[in-house]
Motif scaffolding. Sequence first.
Motif, PDB file in Angstrom:
ATOM      1  N   GLU A 198      42.435  41.059  35.320  1.00  0.00           N
ATOM      2  CA  GLU A 198      41.367  40.395  34.571  1.00  0.00           C
ATOM      3  C   GLU A 198      39.991  40.879  35.020  1.00  0.00           C
ATOM      4  O   GLU A 198      39.099  41.095  34.198  1.00  0.00           O
ATOM      5  CB  GLU A 198      41.475  38.879  34.760  1.00  0.00           C
ATOM      6  CG  GLU A 198      40.442  38.081  33.974  1.00  0.00           C
ATOM      7  CD  GLU A 198      40.620  38.224  32.472  1.00  0.00           C
ATOM      8  OE1 GLU A 198      39.727  38.814  31.843  1.00  0.00           O
ATOM      9  OE2 GLU A 198      41.651  37.754  31.943  1.00  0.00           O
ATOM     10  N   TYR A 199      39.806  41.032  36.316  1.00  0.00           N
ATOM     11  CA  TYR A 199      38.494  41.380  36.860  1.00  0.00           C
ATOM     12  C   TYR A 199      38.512  42.768  37.508  1.00  0.00           C
ATOM     13  O   TYR A 199      39.579  43.324  37.784  1.00  0.00           O
ATOM     14  CB  TYR A 199      38.041  40.315  37.861  1.00  0.00           C
ATOM     15  CG  TYR A 199      37.768  38.984  37.201  1.00  0.00           C
ATOM     16  CD1 TYR A 199      36.610  38.790  36.438  1.00  0.00           C
ATOM     17  CD2 TYR A 199      38.674  37.927  37.308  1.00  0.00           C
ATOM     18  CE1 TYR A 199      36.366  37.580  35.814  1.00  0.00           C
ATOM     19  CE2 TYR A 199      38.432  36.712  36.673  1.00  0.00           C
ATOM     20  CZ  TYR A 199      37.274  36.551  35.921  1.00  0.00           C
ATOM     21  OH  TYR A 199      37.030  35.353  35.288  1.00  0.00           O
ATOM     22  N   ASP A 200      37.302  43.299  37.729  1.00  0.00           N
ATOM     23  CA  ASP A 200      37.169  44.616  38.352  1.00  0.00           C
ATOM     24  C   ASP A 200      37.908  44.658  39.687  1.00  0.00           C
ATOM     25  O   ASP A 200      37.774  43.751  40.514  1.00  0.00           O
ATOM     26  CB  ASP A 200      35.694  44.942  38.597  1.00  0.00           C
ATOM     27  CG  ASP A 200      34.943  45.250  37.309  1.00  0.00           C
ATOM     28  OD1 ASP A 200      35.596  45.631  36.328  1.00  0.00           O
ATOM     29  OD2 ASP A 200      33.709  45.099  37.306  1.00  0.00           O
ATOM     30  N   VAL A 201      38.652  45.714  39.880  1.00  0.00           N
ATOM     31  CA  VAL A 201      39.365  45.915  41.138  1.00  0.00           C
ATOM     32  C   VAL A 201      38.445  46.677  42.083  1.00  0.00           C
ATOM     33  O   VAL A 201      37.883  47.714  41.708  1.00  0.00           O
ATOM     34  CB  VAL A 201      40.670  46.699  40.915  1.00  0.00           C
ATOM     35  CG1 VAL A 201      41.416  46.894  42.226  1.00  0.00           C
ATOM     36  CG2 VAL A 201      41.547  45.970  39.896  1.00  0.00           C
ATOM     37  N   PRO A 202      38.257  46.207  43.317  1.00  0.00           N
ATOM     38  CA  PRO A 202      37.363  46.917  44.247  1.00  0.00           C
ATOM     39  C   PRO A 202      37.809  48.364  44.458  1.00  0.00           C
ATOM     40  O   PRO A 202      39.003  48.677  44.447  1.00  0.00           O
ATOM     41  CB  PRO A 202      37.484  46.102  45.542  1.00  0.00           C
ATOM     42  CG  PRO A 202      37.974  44.761  45.116  1.00  0.00           C
ATOM     43  CD  PRO A 202      38.831  44.995  43.919  1.00  0.00           C
TER      44      PRO A 202
ATOM     45  N   TYR B  59      49.367  39.987  32.810  1.00  0.00           N
ATOM     46  CA  TYR B  59      49.574  38.699  32.146  1.00  0.00           C
ATOM     47  C   TYR B  59      49.409  37.555  33.133  1.00  0.00           C
ATOM     48  O   TYR B  59      49.744  37.681  34.322  1.00  0.00           O
ATOM     49  CB  TYR B  59      50.990  38.600  31.562  1.00  0.00           C
ATOM     50  CG  TYR B  59      51.214  39.417  30.314  1.00  0.00           C
ATOM     51  CD1 TYR B  59      51.114  38.838  29.054  1.00  0.00           C
ATOM     52  CD2 TYR B  59      51.539  40.764  30.388  1.00  0.00           C
ATOM     53  CE1 TYR B  59      51.330  39.578  27.897  1.00  0.00           C
ATOM     54  CE2 TYR B  59      51.743  41.524  29.245  1.00  0.00           C
ATOM     55  CZ  TYR B  59      51.647  40.920  28.002  1.00  0.00           C
ATOM     56  OH  TYR B  59      51.857  41.664  26.864  1.00  0.00           O
ATOM     57  N   PHE B  60      48.913  36.441  32.624  1.00  0.00           N
ATOM     58  CA  PHE B  60      49.075  35.151  33.275  1.00  0.00           C
ATOM     59  C   PHE B  60      50.006  34.351  32.366  1.00  0.00           C
ATOM     60  O   PHE B  60      49.629  33.996  31.243  1.00  0.00           O
ATOM     61  CB  PHE B  60      47.743  34.421  33.449  1.00  0.00           C
ATOM     62  CG  PHE B  60      46.811  35.098  34.416  1.00  0.00           C
ATOM     63  CD1 PHE B  60      47.109  35.126  35.767  1.00  0.00           C
ATOM     64  CD2 PHE B  60      45.649  35.694  33.978  1.00  0.00           C
ATOM     65  CE1 PHE B  60      46.257  35.752  36.677  1.00  0.00           C
ATOM     66  CE2 PHE B  60      44.786  36.321  34.869  1.00  0.00           C
ATOM     67  CZ  PHE B  60      45.090  36.351  36.220  1.00  0.00           C
ATOM     68  N   GLY B  61      51.216  34.102  32.808  1.00  0.00           N
ATOM     69  CA  GLY B  61      52.217  33.513  31.923  1.00  0.00           C
ATOM     70  C   GLY B  61      52.552  34.494  30.822  1.00  0.00           C
ATOM     71  O   GLY B  61      52.912  35.647  31.081  1.00  0.00           O
ATOM     72  N   THR B  62      52.417  34.072  29.569  1.00  0.00           N
ATOM     73  CA  THR B  62      52.663  34.957  28.431  1.00  0.00           C
ATOM     74  C   THR B  62      51.363  35.377  27.759  1.00  0.00           C
ATOM     75  O   THR B  62      51.384  35.953  26.665  1.00  0.00           O
ATOM     76  CB  THR B  62      53.570  34.261  27.399  1.00  0.00           C
ATOM     77  OG1 THR B  62      52.945  33.035  26.976  1.00  0.00           O
ATOM     78  CG2 THR B  62      54.933  33.950  27.993  1.00  0.00           C
ATOM     79  N   THR B  63      50.232  35.122  28.406  1.00  0.00           N
ATOM     80  CA  THR B  63      48.924  35.471  27.848  1.00  0.00           C
ATOM     81  C   THR B  63      48.361  36.693  28.557  1.00  0.00           C
ATOM     82  O   THR B  63      48.214  36.693  29.787  1.00  0.00           O
ATOM     83  CB  THR B  63      47.932  34.303  27.986  1.00  0.00           C
ATOM     84  OG1 THR B  63      48.464  33.147  27.331  1.00  0.00           O
ATOM     85  CG2 THR B  63      46.593  34.655  27.363  1.00  0.00           C
ATOM     86  N   ALA B  64      48.067  37.722  27.797  1.00  0.00           N
ATOM     87  CA  ALA B  64      47.533  38.955  28.376  1.00  0.00           C
ATOM     88  C   ALA B  64      46.115  38.720  28.889  1.00  0.00           C
ATOM     89  O   ALA B  64      45.357  37.916  28.327  1.00  0.00           O
ATOM     90  CB  ALA B  64      47.539  40.066  27.338  1.00  0.00           C
ATOM     91  N   VAL B  65      45.761  39.409  29.961  1.00  0.00           N
ATOM     92  CA  VAL B  65      44.385  39.346  30.455  1.00  0.00           C
ATOM     93  C   VAL B  65      43.461  39.897  29.373  1.00  0.00           C
ATOM     94  O   VAL B  65      43.859  40.738  28.557  1.00  0.00           O
ATOM     95  CB  VAL B  65      44.217  40.122  31.771  1.00  0.00           C
ATOM     96  CG1 VAL B  65      45.117  39.539  32.847  1.00  0.00           C
ATOM     97  CG2 VAL B  65      44.502  41.611  31.579  1.00  0.00           C
TER      98      VAL B  65
ATOM     99  N   GLN C 232      41.294  45.442  33.393  1.00  0.00           N
ATOM    100  CA  GLN C 232      40.712  46.330  34.403  1.00  0.00           C
ATOM    101  C   GLN C 232      41.821  47.012  35.205  1.00  0.00           C
ATOM    102  O   GLN C 232      42.852  46.404  35.488  1.00  0.00           O
ATOM    103  CB  GLN C 232      39.806  45.535  35.339  1.00  0.00           C
ATOM    104  CG  GLN C 232      38.691  44.793  34.635  1.00  0.00           C
ATOM    105  CD  GLN C 232      37.735  45.727  33.918  1.00  0.00           C
ATOM    106  OE1 GLN C 232      37.333  46.755  34.462  1.00  0.00           O
ATOM    107  NE2 GLN C 232      37.365  45.374  32.692  1.00  0.00           N
ATOM    108  N   ASN C 233      41.597  48.255  35.598  1.00  0.00           N
ATOM    109  CA  ASN C 233      42.599  49.039  36.322  1.00  0.00           C
ATOM    110  C   ASN C 233      42.098  49.431  37.702  1.00  0.00           C
ATOM    111  O   ASN C 233      40.908  49.680  37.880  1.00  0.00           O
ATOM    112  CB  ASN C 233      42.953  50.314  35.557  1.00  0.00           C
ATOM    113  CG  ASN C 233      43.365  50.055  34.129  1.00  0.00           C
ATOM    114  OD1 ASN C 233      42.692  50.471  33.208  1.00  0.00           O
ATOM    115  ND2 ASN C 233      44.468  49.364  33.942  1.00  0.00           N
TER     116      ASN C 233
END
Length: 443
Positions: free
Chosen positions: A422-426, A402-408, A412-413
């Motif tokens: 939110e974005y691809d994890v290396p 989450y960013f605040g109360t808004t889910a990404v 991505q895991n």
Amino acid sequence: MASTYLTRTGGTATDGKKFTYSAWFKRGNLGGGKELFCIYADNTNRLFVRNNGDTFELVLLGGFGSTTRQFRDPSAWYHFVIACDSTQATASDRGKWYLNGVELTDIGSNFPSLNTTFPHGQSTPNFYIGNGEYNNTVYTQYWDGSMAHVHFIDGTAYGPDTFGETDATTGIWKPITAPSVTYGNNGFFLKFENSGAFGTDSSGNGNNFTVNGTMTQNIDTPSNVFATMNPLDNFYFGATFSNGNLKVVTSASIETFGTGTIGASSGKYYWEVKVTSASAYTNIGIASELSDSASNFLGEKASTPNYMYDSGTGNSYTNGSGTSYGDTYTTNDIIGVALDLDNNRLFFSKNGTWQNSGDPTTSTGAITITDSTSTPTGSYFPAVGDRHNDSATLELNFGNGYFGTTAVSSAQNPDDGIGIFEYDVPTGYKALCTKSINAQEYD
């Protein structure tokens, strides 16, 4: 939980003379007076558990007690068990209060009277999780923090070993996720596992709660603690913390930084920072120590290895000097941070694009982590701040999704599956949480 709380109205009690309350909780913003749990029948028949500053008090029928212990660790999960049985002949046996499996003995001597009927045994009492009631008016003393595994037992006083146990390897007090208990008519078990129905009762009784406000699900649990920002590191920072210490508003009059609750000395870690409201020179990076001045911005001090990526210039700063690095960033941009402490490398991305033609997987285009004299040997912590006496609002995602109360939006895991971003994890990078740190540092 911000302005969120849960409510339900109880029915006929199994035994109004006995009950058990068990809950795990993690504090958000420190200080203040916030309700953890409340049962309200009327002004003389009520029970509530709340923090009073950085201590906690238990009010039961207008009395009982408070503990002098300080609860000031924003990274810790605490476990309370309150077990009351007014049929006990000895007064001190009528009310027991436990912290992480150990009985609190500093709560005074104002124990319930013999054969008292407690609030859950009164006519249709109101139950609250994360708020309370007095004088027939709902409070606005919303709990600030997280909760997990909230039990209420109607008719039996259980000890802490029913709900928790000591881990044989670590010695840490941990939850028993499926305790063997008899819940009674008004009993309930809230797991908060259904994000569409947080008030679902898992006891089998169907004593579901109504959610008031907007509640977000948190994968930060007593078994796996995720980093947050640290309100204890605020003496020079002067920031405002909220949303479980994952939202930070920097001071408009101080150009310095604050740090997170979890640091590491080895391994590879990834987190994200959303710039909800940018200042002229918002700073995002890492720090090897706390700020020691209201005028030392992140990356300014030459004697310690602190690093940051600056919004207004796109430069990276360390050892007191700036170097051309990447694009500027502003409101609604998301900055990814990849920290490689096995090779002393640091990378920043803007909205999924790694800056300086960097690639954390191949370790190219990196900022090299060092200080003015040698390779660093201490721990590094997430850090945010400002270097221009302006105010910025930053929302951090250390893996809760989450960013605040808004889910990404993309979910991505990391490779190990722990954390939501939110974005691809290396490849090879993990969320900054206790399970990941243990796996990387103690393999």
